[in-house]
Motif scaffolding. Structure first.
Motif, short mmCIF file in Angstrom:
data_model
loop_
_atom_site.label_atom_id
_atom_site.label_comp_id
_atom_site.label_asym_id
_atom_site.label_seq_id
_atom_site.Cartn_x
_atom_site.Cartn_y
_atom_site.Cartn_z
N GLY A 268 0.78 -1.23 0.00
CA GLY A 268 0.00 0.00 0.00
C GLY A 268 0.80 1.27 0.00
O GLY A 268 0.23 2.36 0.02
N ARG A 269 2.13 1.15 -0.02
CA ARG A 269 2.98 2.34 0.02
C ARG A 269 4.07 2.25 -1.03
O ARG A 269 4.46 1.16 -1.45
N ASP A 270 4.54 3.40 -1.45
CA ASP A 270 5.68 3.46 -2.37
C ASP A 270 6.95 3.44 -1.53
O ASP A 270 7.76 4.37 -1.55
N LEU A 271 7.09 2.38 -0.75
CA LEU A 271 8.21 2.23 0.18
C LEU A 271 8.84 0.85 -0.02
O LEU A 271 8.16 -0.17 0.14
N TYR A 272 10.11 0.84 -0.36
CA TYR A 272 10.86 -0.38 -0.61
C TYR A 272 12.03 -0.44 0.36
O TYR A 272 12.74 0.55 0.53
N ILE A 273 12.23 -1.61 0.96
CA ILE A 273 13.29 -1.77 1.95
C ILE A 273 14.26 -2.84 1.48
O ILE A 273 13.86 -3.96 1.15
N ALA A 274 15.55 -2.49 1.45
CA ALA A 274 16.61 -3.47 1.15
C ALA A 274 16.90 -4.24 2.43
O ALA A 274 17.27 -3.65 3.45
N LEU A 275 16.71 -5.55 2.38
CA LEU A 275 16.96 -6.42 3.53
C LEU A 275 18.34 -7.04 3.36
O LEU A 275 18.55 -7.82 2.42
N GLY A 276 19.27 -6.70 4.22
CA GLY A 276 20.64 -7.15 4.05
C GLY A 276 21.18 -7.90 5.25
O GLY A 276 20.73 -7.72 6.38
N ASP A 277 22.17 -8.75 4.98
CA ASP A 277 22.89 -9.47 6.03
C ASP A 277 24.25 -8.83 6.22
O ASP A 277 24.98 -8.57 5.25
N ARG A 278 24.62 -8.57 7.46
CA ARG A 278 25.99 -8.18 7.79
C ARG A 278 26.65 -9.43 8.36
O ARG A 278 26.61 -9.70 9.55
N TRP A 279 27.23 -10.21 7.45
CA TRP A 279 27.78 -11.52 7.82
C TRP A 279 28.94 -11.42 8.80
O TRP A 279 29.15 -12.31 9.62
N LEU A 280 29.71 -10.35 8.69
CA LEU A 280 30.91 -10.19 9.52
C LEU A 280 30.79 -8.89 10.31
O LEU A 280 31.33 -7.85 9.90
N PRO A 281 30.10 -8.90 11.44
CA PRO A 281 29.83 -7.65 12.16
C PRO A 281 31.08 -6.93 12.67
O PRO A 281 31.03 -5.72 12.92
N ASP A 282 32.21 -7.64 12.82
CA ASP A 282 33.43 -7.02 13.35
C ASP A 282 34.44 -6.67 12.26
O ASP A 282 35.51 -6.13 12.56
N TYR A 283 34.13 -6.99 11.01
CA TYR A 283 35.05 -6.75 9.90
C TYR A 283 34.80 -5.36 9.32
O TYR A 283 33.71 -5.06 8.88
N GLU A 284 35.84 -4.51 9.34
CA GLU A 284 35.65 -3.11 8.95
C GLU A 284 36.61 -2.66 7.86
O GLU A 284 36.74 -1.46 7.61
N ALA A 285 37.24 -3.60 7.15
CA ALA A 285 38.20 -3.22 6.11
C ALA A 285 37.49 -2.67 4.88
O ALA A 285 36.29 -2.88 4.66
N ASP A 286 38.24 -1.96 4.07
CA ASP A 286 37.75 -1.47 2.80
C ASP A 286 37.42 -2.65 1.89
O ASP A 286 38.06 -3.70 1.95
N GLY A 287 36.39 -2.49 1.03
CA GLY A 287 35.98 -3.58 0.16
C GLY A 287 37.04 -4.03 -0.81
O GLY A 287 37.00 -5.16 -1.31
N GLY A 288 38.02 -3.16 -1.10
CA GLY A 288 39.07 -3.53 -2.03
C GLY A 288 39.93 -4.67 -1.53
O GLY A 288 40.52 -5.41 -2.33
N GLU A 289 40.03 -4.85 -0.21
CA GLU A 289 40.87 -5.91 0.35
C GLU A 289 40.37 -7.28 -0.10
O GLU A 289 41.14 -8.09 -0.64
N ALA A 290 39.09 -7.57 0.10
CA ALA A 290 38.54 -8.86 -0.30
C ALA A 290 38.46 -8.98 -1.81
O ALA A 290 38.69 -10.06 -2.37
N TYR A 291 38.16 -7.87 -2.48
CA TYR A 291 38.07 -7.89 -3.94
C TYR A 291 39.40 -8.32 -4.55
O TYR A 291 39.46 -9.17 -5.44
#
Length: 355
Positions: A268-291
């Motif tokens: 009933g609303r024009d409201l969309y929510i992205a539902l995401g998992d934060r698999w590693l709550p303590d991991y804070e490195a830049d995405g380039g490291e894993a890439y």
């Protein structure tokens, strides 16, 4: 014991059910039925380092406000006494997706099961969202392919079903489903040909808004977060046009340290929510490291190297994974943005008639 009473979303913080226990519904989605929401996903409560347990079934929760969730139990329980079962805890059951058949009313669930480089699919059916579910097709390869992360789509116009999946380490496939929604017909199209991880797009999350179809995907870096990508099309089989990263303000290129599993349109609303998992709550490195790590590893395999080990950047503990739910924002040209919010409420987001 009872849990806290929530009146808002707090992305990345521990989220407890109404009994005070951490919610375990990872890699899943939310269905709304007659005013009640059902959130289901992988139960990772026993998936601790060294346990040898990948999952402990599919757990479901119910809610009427999207903030507070009541545990409805294991709607698809594990089968620990049958090592050959796709539901054995040691097999890599991932990303359950459930749709309701628009004509029969039955609930159809698809799961993927990983065993090393082999990825198989199982479909199940039930008369109720809460089960019991019976297996329909077990350990098959849709279209003869190893099928990875996926989403299920029911077209609201004609009730036709689609299976959107990652052809493992290669490309994204959109396949038509059979009338009973438990198999593919054989007709399909291919998209986003990126060759190998980390470039391959995975974790497709589909939604539709005002005549446009959208797909949110992630790169392929295992549990490590990376930059999302959004694409749009006028029909399921494309062509799909890439719009870019919907998280342009995230300098870490990690989608706010999250992998989106699905997108919920609030009825009933024009409201969309992205539902995401934060698999590693303590991991804070830049995405380039894993890439870079995955690029180096799969490039070596591509060059014919043998026994190439991949070093770990951290030790995953999926039992501690958390959730990041954030609203989508749309531009006049159809562009999609996801902005970070430490805390937010449904009424904080403007809405109109949904398209």
């Amino acid at each position: 014991m009872s849990g806290p009473r929530y009146t808002s979303f707090r992305p990345g913080e521990e989220w407890l059910d109404t009994s005070g226990r951490p919610i375990q519904a990872h890699g899943g989605s939310v269905l709304e039925l007659d005013g009640t929401f059902y959130w289901y996903g992988e139960n990772k409560e026993r998936t601790t380092p060294g346990s040898g347990i990948w999952h402990w079934g599919v757990r479901c929760y119910s809610s009427t406000d999207l903030y507070n969730w009541t545990d409805e139990g294991l709607i698809i329980p594990p089968e620990p006494d049958d090592a050959s079962s796709p539901l054995h805890p040691g097999r890599g059951m991932d990303r359950p997706h459930i749709v309701r058949h628009p004509r029969t009313g039955r609930f159809v669930c698809w799961i993927k099961v990983m065993e090393g480089s082999v990825q198989l699919t199982t479909t199940l059916e039930a008369e109720s969202i809460l089960g019991p579910y019976r297996k329909v097709r077990v350990d098959f390869r849709p279209l003869g392919m190893h099928a990875g992360d996926f989403d299920l789509v029911i077209d609201p116009d004609d009730g036709k079903g689609y299976y959107v999946f990652e052809r493992v380490h290669s490309e994204l496939i959109i396949a038509d489903l059979t009338d009973d929604l438990t198999d593919v017909t054989g007709y399909y199209s291919t998209h986003f040909h990126h060759g190998r991880p980390p470039f391959t797009r995975e974790a497709p999350a589909y939604f539709r808004r005002k005549g446009r179809r959208y797909l949110l995907t992630s790169g392929t870096t295992g549990y490590y977060p990376n930059a999302s990508e959004v694409a749009t099309a006028r029909s399921m089989h494309g062509p799909w046009t890439v719009l870019g990263d919907p998280h342009p303000d995230d300098a870490t290129r990690t989608s706010y340290r999250t992998q989106v599993s699905s997108v919920l349109r609030v009825p009933g609303r024009d409201l969309y929510i992205a539902l995401g998992d934060r698999w590693l709550p303590d991991y804070e490195a830049d995405g380039g490291e894993a890439y870079d790590l995955f690029d180096e590893y799969f490039a070596a395999l591509e060059d014919g190297a043998e026994d190439v080990g991949m070093r770990e950047l951290t030790v995953p503990d999926p039992s501690r994974a958390r959730y990041v739910w954030l609203p989508l924002r749309f531009g006049a040209d159809g562009a999609v943005r996801i902005d970070w919010r430490d805390e937010w409420r449904l009424d904080d987001v403007s809405s109109g008639a949904a398209g």
